[in-house]
Design a protein around this motif. Structure first.
Motif, PDB file in Angstrom:
ATOM      1  N   LEU A 225       0.940  -1.448   0.265  1.00 11.70           N
ATOM      2  CA  LEU A 225       0.285   0.459   0.554  1.00 11.70           C
ATOM      3  C   LEU A 225       0.588   1.444   0.116  1.00 11.70           C
ATOM      4  N   GLN A 226       2.395   1.107   0.134  1.00 10.00           N
ATOM      5  CA  GLN A 226       2.984   2.728   0.594  1.00 10.00           C
ATOM      6  C   GLN A 226       3.901   2.078  -0.359  1.00 10.00           C
TER       7      GLN A 226
ATOM      8  N   GLU B  42       3.217   3.402  -4.732  1.00 11.97           N
ATOM      9  CA  GLU B  42       2.505   4.129  -5.334  1.00 11.97           C
ATOM     10  C   GLU B  42       2.506   2.775  -6.762  1.00 11.97           C
TER      11      GLU B  42
ATOM     12  N   CYS C  58      -7.874  -0.344  -0.955  1.00  8.30           N
ATOM     13  CA  CYS C  58      -7.098   0.451  -2.006  1.00  8.30           C
ATOM     14  C   CYS C  58      -9.018  -0.293  -2.583  1.00  8.30           C
TER      15      CYS C  58
ATOM     16  N   LEU D  82       1.760  -0.414  -6.736  1.00  6.40           N
ATOM     17  CA  LEU D  82      -0.245  -0.261  -6.357  1.00  6.40           C
ATOM     18  C   LEU D  82      -0.952   0.014  -7.581  1.00  6.40           C
ATOM     19  N   GLU D  83      -0.423   1.157  -8.734  1.00  8.73           N
ATOM     20  CA  GLU D  83      -0.991   0.742  -9.862  1.00  8.73           C
ATOM     21  C   GLU D  83      -0.562  -0.074 -10.662  1.00  8.73           C
TER      22      GLU D  83
ATOM     23  N   SER E 256     -10.519   5.529 -12.157  1.00 14.97           N
ATOM     24  CA  SER E 256     -10.760   6.478 -11.189  1.00 14.97           C
ATOM     25  C   SER E 256      -9.033   5.899 -10.965  1.00 14.97           C
ATOM     26  N   PRO E 257      -8.198   6.865 -10.137  1.00 17.82           N
ATOM     27  CA  PRO E 257      -6.650   5.926 -10.104  1.00 17.82           C
ATOM     28  C   PRO E 257      -6.244   5.219  -8.234  1.00 17.82           C
ATOM     29  N   ALA E 258      -5.535   4.219  -8.567  1.00 23.44           N
ATOM     30  CA  ALA E 258      -5.442   3.933  -7.453  1.00 23.44           C
ATOM     31  C   ALA E 258      -4.987   4.075  -6.130  1.00 23.44           C
ATOM     32  N   ARG E 259      -6.261   4.148  -4.986  1.00 21.44           N
ATOM     33  CA  ARG E 259      -4.952   5.349  -4.274  1.00 21.44           C
ATOM     34  C   ARG E 259      -6.155   4.493  -3.148  1.00 21.44           C
ATOM     35  N   VAL E 260      -5.132   4.771  -1.293  1.00 18.18           N
ATOM     36  CA  VAL E 260      -5.517   4.020  -0.770  1.00 18.18           C
ATOM     37  C   VAL E 260      -6.161   4.809  -0.018  1.00 18.18           C
ATOM     38  N   VAL E 261      -7.174   4.445   0.720  1.00 21.16           N
ATOM     39  CA  VAL E 261      -8.271   5.053   1.557  1.00 21.16           C
ATOM     40  C   VAL E 261      -9.100   4.795   3.162  1.00 21.16           C
TER      41      VAL E 261
END
Length: 435
Positions: A9-10, A12, A370, A15-16, A376-381
């Motif tokens: 998750l850290q 980027e 994620c 993750l993509e 939408s871009p992949a991002r951790v929330v």
């Protein structure tokens, strides 16, 4: 987050890449929705939103949710057969909620002329969140039970063991969630059970009953009617209400019949939480009652009177502790915070308030994941999850011949969203990672 996920998750870039691979797999596996721009056509589709990683779920709570599902099946069935309880419970609601009133009018008319249906099929989904306790533990708390159009399960394939015959699927013309329904149709077809997909309007124009109240559609007899429409007021015109009455008057198996749909209303859910009510509906079953009651969150009536007045006063004083719920399905209907306070101020002196219930707000422990959505871009929330357990039961007149839990649905959403499901564009599909 399980070992190894935190570092992913850290990163980027990684993750993509994982997100691209996951989307390709989702497309290949048919995890699809029609686009919001073309909800009535499959020419343009996208993948259904989902989480990149499965989300951690306490295994004890997952097991508890499965264990109690058959109890909820029994409870819904008991409520649907108790005409006096439904009439008493919904008496204040039907005065102010036209949708529930229309459903209840059909229920009364069918009771008056005698119920032709002898086999009753329930396909329910009981939804929960994981309440965060002060000591750091978590508790399973029910949000609601869905008794009509419990989607994303693909579980209607359980019906062939009971009744091998033609199935009428009542669907909307513009349906983004078509592929969930197609999965059910394909599974039935593989078992040589043919599905007729029609709208309420088609039933009104071409549906008919014979003298024995057998249901025919385009001159073909129908054994089972499966509703993926008809759970919101906007789904009905005067013509559509007539079609629903025609279906309900038939001897075909309805999933659900009108009484079972009424059993899934928020007002019934609130009434079931009253002390002693479960014992009345499920006599001689103390273990089932205990399992059910352990999942109940606080539910409060807003009927006119001292009890309703007190509930409104407490909610206005502490809005962060409550949720205001109307008698609606489909997601996106609940009111929170200041919006809830404004609604209660408007409703407090009106009988319209009886068409709502007040519920204790469940506070789950947020976690990181994620969420993948088209465009939408992949991002951790930071997220919270809602667990749904599917249950199916079949009753032959008064004899329960099947009662099972048959799968789960985990939906996850960012904590910034108070309400809404996958079809509403807020939550995404997920899988539990038992811990």
């Amino acid at each position: 987050m399980a070992t190894g996920w935190g570092s992913l998750l850290q990163d980027e870039q990684q993750l993509e890449e994982l997100a691209r691979q996951a989307v390709d797999r989702a497309l290949a596996e048919g995890v699809l929705l029609r686009t919001s721009q073309e909800p009535s056509s499959s020419d343009v589709v996208s993948y259904a939103p989902f989480t990149l990683f499965p989300s951690l779920v306490p295994s004890a709570l997952l097991e508890q949710a499965y264990a109690v599902q058959m109890d909820f099946n029994l409870l819904v069935d008991a409520v649907s057969q108790n005409a006096a309880f439904l009439e008493q419970t919904l008496s204040s609601t039907i005065k102010r909620d036209n949708f529930t009133a229309h459903l209840f009018d059909i229920h009364k008319q069918v009771l008056k002329e005698g119920i032709a249906q002898t086999v009753f099929l329930g396909l329910n989904r009981s939804d929960y969140m994981f309440q965060r306790n002060a000591d750091g533990s978590a508790a399973l708390k029910q949000i609601e039970i869905n008794t009509i159009s419990a989607s994303f399960g693909g579980l209607a394939s359980r019906t062939p063991a009971v009744h091998r015959a033609r199935v009428l699927l009542i669907a909307q013309e513009k349906e983004r969630n078509i592929f969930d329904q197609r999965a059910i149709e394909n599974e039935l077809l593989a078992r040589n059970i043919h599905v007729i997909r029609r709208k309420f309007e088609d039933v009104s124009e071409k549906g008919s009953l014979d003298q024995d109240r057998r249901l025919f559609m385009d001159d073909q007899e129908v054994a089972v009617v499966y509703f993926r429409d008809g759970y919101m007021p906007s789904h009905y015109s005067l013509q559509n209400w007539g079609a629903r009455l025609l279906l309900e008057r038939s001897c075909a198996v309805k999933c659900p019949d009108i009484a079972t749909q009424l059993a899934g209303t928020k007002k019934v859910q609130q009434e079931l939480s009253r002390s002693g009510m479960l014992e009345v509906l499920l006599p001689g079953q103390p273990e089932a009652v205990a399992r059910l009651r352990a999942t109940f969150a606080g539910l409060y009536s807003l009927d006119m009177g001292e009890e309703g007045d007190q509930a409104i006063t407490e909610a206005i004083a502490a809005p962060s502790c409550f949720v205001l719920k109307p008698q609606r399905e489909g997601g996106g209907n609940n009111l929170y915070g200041e919006e809830m306070v404004q609604a209660l101020e408007r409703l407090k002196d009106s009988e319209e308030r009886a068409s709502y219930i007040l519920m204790e707000k469940i506070e789950p422990e947020p976690f990181g994941n994620c969420l993948l959505r088209p465009g939408s871009p992949a991002r951790v929330v930071q997220c919270i999850s809602e667990l749904g357990i599917f249950g199916v039961y079949v009753r032959q007149r008064k004899t329960l011949v099947m009662n099972k839990h048959v799968g789960h649905l985990l939906r996850t959403k960012a904590i910034e969203h108070a309400d809404g499901g996958v079809a509403a564009g807020v939550a995404v599909l997920d899988n539990p990672y038992p811990v």
